[in-house]
Design a protein around this motif. Structure first.
Motif, PDB file in Angstrom:
ATOM      1  N   PHE A 152       0.816  -1.206   0.000  1.00 27.90           N
ATOM      2  CA  PHE A 152       0.000   0.000   0.000  1.00 27.90           C
ATOM      3  C   PHE A 152       0.856   1.265   0.000  1.00 27.90           C
ATOM      4  O   PHE A 152       0.455   2.288  -0.539  1.00 27.90           O
ATOM      5  CB  PHE A 152      -0.952  -0.004   1.196  1.00 27.90           C
ATOM      6  N   ASN A 153       2.034   1.190   0.634  1.00 24.70           N
ATOM      7  CA  ASN A 153       2.938   2.343   0.609  1.00 24.70           C
ATOM      8  C   ASN A 153       3.265   2.746  -0.820  1.00 24.70           C
ATOM      9  O   ASN A 153       3.341   3.930  -1.151  1.00 24.70           O
ATOM     10  CB  ASN A 153       4.242   2.029   1.343  1.00 24.70           C
ATOM     11  N   ASN A 155       1.449   2.490  -3.333  1.00 28.48           N
ATOM     12  CA  ASN A 155       0.281   3.058  -4.009  1.00 28.48           C
ATOM     13  C   ASN A 155       0.093   4.543  -3.726  1.00 28.48           C
ATOM     14  O   ASN A 155      -0.446   5.280  -4.554  1.00 28.48           O
ATOM     15  CB  ASN A 155      -0.999   2.338  -3.573  1.00 28.48           C
ATOM     16  N   LEU A 156       0.501   4.976  -2.536  1.00 22.62           N
ATOM     17  CA  LEU A 156       0.161   6.316  -2.052  1.00 22.62           C
ATOM     18  C   LEU A 156       1.006   7.422  -2.682  1.00 22.62           C
ATOM     19  O   LEU A 156       2.202   7.254  -2.922  1.00 22.62           O
ATOM     20  CB  LEU A 156       0.337   6.383  -0.533  1.00 22.62           C
ATOM     21  N   THR A 383      -5.905   3.257  -1.656  1.00 28.09           N
ATOM     22  CA  THR A 383      -4.561   3.825  -1.545  1.00 28.09           C
ATOM     23  C   THR A 383      -4.027   4.284  -2.894  1.00 28.09           C
ATOM     24  O   THR A 383      -3.242   5.233  -2.967  1.00 28.09           O
ATOM     25  CB  THR A 383      -3.587   2.818  -0.899  1.00 28.09           C
ATOM     26  N   GLY A 395       0.977   3.088   4.603  1.00 27.14           N
ATOM     27  CA  GLY A 395      -0.135   2.190   4.878  1.00 27.14           C
ATOM     28  C   GLY A 395      -0.330   1.960   6.363  1.00 27.14           C
ATOM     29  O   GLY A 395      -1.452   1.887   6.859  1.00 27.14           O
ATOM     30  N   LEU A 398      -1.970   5.062   7.912  1.00 23.49           N
ATOM     31  CA  LEU A 398      -3.382   5.115   7.549  1.00 23.49           C
ATOM     32  C   LEU A 398      -4.182   4.097   8.341  1.00 23.49           C
ATOM     33  O   LEU A 398      -5.309   4.371   8.774  1.00 23.49           O
ATOM     34  CB  LEU A 398      -3.555   4.870   6.049  1.00 23.49           C
TER      35      LEU A 398
END
Length: 599
Positions: A152-153, A155-156, A383, A395, A398
């Motif tokens: 997810f990191n 993605n951000l 994300t 992630g 969040l």
């Protein structure tokens, strides 16, 4: 290869690789798909975890490189002297026990374990939600405890807003304020028919999401894009790390606080603070694609139409009644302006609030919370859609924020809109201005962390106890003795307060002590038990809330004075510091727990 196929070269959904081990109650990585016991399924090498960054991901997202660990299970564990059958645990996942695995696998554990079921509350405990938006809508971002943070990191997108936000994810002893921004920037296939073709991305949809200090309630305040306001100076980080000061401007639309003159979301946060007096901790920003992707990931959002809608601009074409919408229909619904109410932006805001409330209900439904596949897809889509400040830019951060927000019961989430009036400066009004008699009390309630819904909580009980300090006999003004310090932002506040007390209230024994040793957020009045009547008198004059009363344990001696320290909540001499306990009449409200039909 699409985003959901990155976990393995054979296209298996990454969320489906996580299965329940009935012996431990934990989710583990299944590296084959034989349907056997999850404990055995962890023993095949060569599978890839969803956050791996090897060649299989290059074809999906163009990413290369990464550490040895990031590149998946390329090594031979036995050759390296390691246990070839390690158990892969999902980070942070709490136990969730059931008779069968998530894909109907028969457990090989003892019969007693197979029949054991976890309580409903425990199954949900590790599943979290928070808010995101797109274009004109706030949507739920669900991050399960099993979330693959590194994936997810990647993605951000993040923006450093400097001093405009909070460096921490949240403060345990304070409310959390998150600004949700939906921009009109047109990116992605199929969005050519929406918004301003040349837009750099303005603050088109804006929701200030205020979560109470005790996490029992939340207020979602919509700020109209066409609100005429002043945009303050703001500092913007440049690509080389330097800061650029963007000058403020007066009497312009709120949506120009983002995009114009190089302003970033930090400038929008500062504009919200100037309007409401509320400091914003974090922001989440998205564009048109998010509502399509997230509404699809959650399996659709239920809406209700009080009449048929056929809008040639948004292309929404639906009959009267209930509908489950996602993708293009979801975006068309939240973009529709000419089909509801008076065909204006304020009515569109109400429709968006209904959509958001329905999204939140769907996010917290059993259908979503008990589906690891759906949760993974939702978190992955969210994300990818989000741009956030660096304070919540991972992630894990969040997920931490989501865990705090998950404490709020849906029935205690209230949607409202900044009270406004048609702009009197325009012959044919197209913009709006604040309606201070209604907006000021509403802002004060949010600053004072007063819920718009009736909530029973420990905080409310403590507040009642503090308010009791205001009840009782009051001393005469001539007998009140107080030293005044300025710990707030208003220059010369201590002096103007003393002049006001002496000349207009008759408190002649008041003294200006200049600046306090340190800045404080809230005004406080420290007094001894035998000065309680003086304290009540001064509190009544200044409109102090019960929370400002700080009663000591020993009596004052001789001519000892009380100590009044003015905080950031002080607006001026004679202006009551406390906010109202009740929402002003005619303030538009909607509850997230109740379904409504768009009219």
């Amino acid at each position: 290869m699409d985003a959901q196929s990155r976990g393995r070269a054979d296209g298996i959904d990454p969320a489906d690789q996580w299965v329940l081990n009935p012996h431990t109650g934990d989710y583990e990585l299944r590296l084959n798909h034989s349907g056997g016991d999850s404990g055995e399924s962890s023993r095949t090498s060569g599978a890839r975890v969803p956050n791996s960054r090897g060649p299989a991901q290059d074809s999906a997202g163009g990413r290369r490189g990464g550490s040895r660990e990031d590149r998946g299970d390329r090594r031979n564990p036995a050759r390296d002297g390691q246990d070839p059958n390690p158990r892969r645990e999902v980070p942070g996942q709490r136990s969730r026990r059931s008779a069968n695995g998530p894909r109907g696998q028969e457990s090989s554990g003892p019969a007693g374990r197979r029949s054991r079921k976890a309580p409903k509350a425990r199954r949900k405990k590790a599943l979290l939600w928070t808010g995101g938006t797109l274009a004109f809508v706030l949507v739920g971002l669900s991050v399960g405890g099993y979330a693959l943070y590194q994936h997810f990191n990647g993605n951000l997108n993040t923006v450093d807003v400097g001093g405009a936000g909070n460096k921490n994810v949240f403060d345990n002893d304070a409310p959390v304020n998150i600004l949700i921004i939906g921009t009109d920037k047109r990116t992605g296939k199929g969005n050519e028919g929406y918004g301003d073709k040349g837009s750099v991305g303005h603050a088109d949809t804006n929701i200030l999401f205020h979560v109470s200090e005790d996490r029992t309630n939340a207020t979602a305040l919509s700020i109209p894009r066409d609100l005429i306001t002043d945009i303050p100076d703001c500092k913007v980080k440049q690509p080389d790390g330097s800061e650029k000061l963007v000058p403020g401007t007066k009497n312009v639309r709120f949506n120009q606080s983002l995009g114009q003159e190089g302003r970033n979301a930090g400038c929008t946060m500062e504009t919200v603070r100037k309007i409401t007096g509320i400091k914003v901790d974090h922001f989440m920003m998205v564009d048109f694609n998010a509502v399509k992707e997230l509404s699809t990931a959650v399996g659709g959002v239920e809406i209700c139409l009080a009449k048929p809608v056929k809008d040639p601009d948004s292309h929404l074409n639906l009959p009267e009644g209930k509908h489950n919408i996602q993708g293009e229909d979801a975006l068309a619904f939240v973009r529709t302006r000419h089909s509801f109410g008076n065909h204006g932006d304020l009515d569109r805001i109400k429709v968006q609030q209904q959509f958001i409330a329905s999204m939140i209900r769907q996010m917290q439904s059993d259908d979503t919370l008990t589906s690891p596949t759906k949760l993974y897809k939702l978190a992955d889509a969210a994300t990818k859609a989000l741009t956030v400040d660096t304070g919540i830019g991972t992630g894990k951060k969040l997920a931490s924020l989501a865990q705090e927000l998950s404490k709020v019961n849906t029935k205690n989430i209230t949607f409202t809109t900044v009270p406004v009036l048609d702009n009197p400066a325009e012959k044919t009004p197209v913009t709006v201005v604040l309606n201070p008699p209604k907006s000021d009390p509403l802002f004060a309630m949010m600053r004072d962390d007063t819920s718009l819904t009736e909530v029973k909580s420990k905080k409310k009980a403590a507040k009642s106890k503090q308010d009791a300090l205001l009840k009782g006999p009051k001393a005469a003004a001539a007998d009140v003795r107080v030293d005044v310090y300025n710990g707030g932002k208003v220059p010369g506040a201590a002096q103007t307060t003393v002049v006001w007390l002496q000349n207009e209230q008759g408190v002649l024994k008041s003294t200006n002590k200049a600046n306090a040793p340190a800045k404080v957020a809230k005004t406080t009045l420290e007094y001894a038990p035998n000065q309680a009547d003086q304290a009540r008198a001064l509190a009544a004059m200044m409109g102090l809330p019960g929370s400002a009363m700080k009663k000591g344990t020993t009596d004052a001696e001789g001519l000892q004075a009380m100590v009044l320290t003015l905080g950031d909540d002080f607006k001026g001499a004679g202006i009551p510091i406390t906010g109202p306990a009740k929402v002003p009449d005619d303030i538009q409200q909607a509850n997230a727990d109740k379904a409504e039909c768009a009219k």
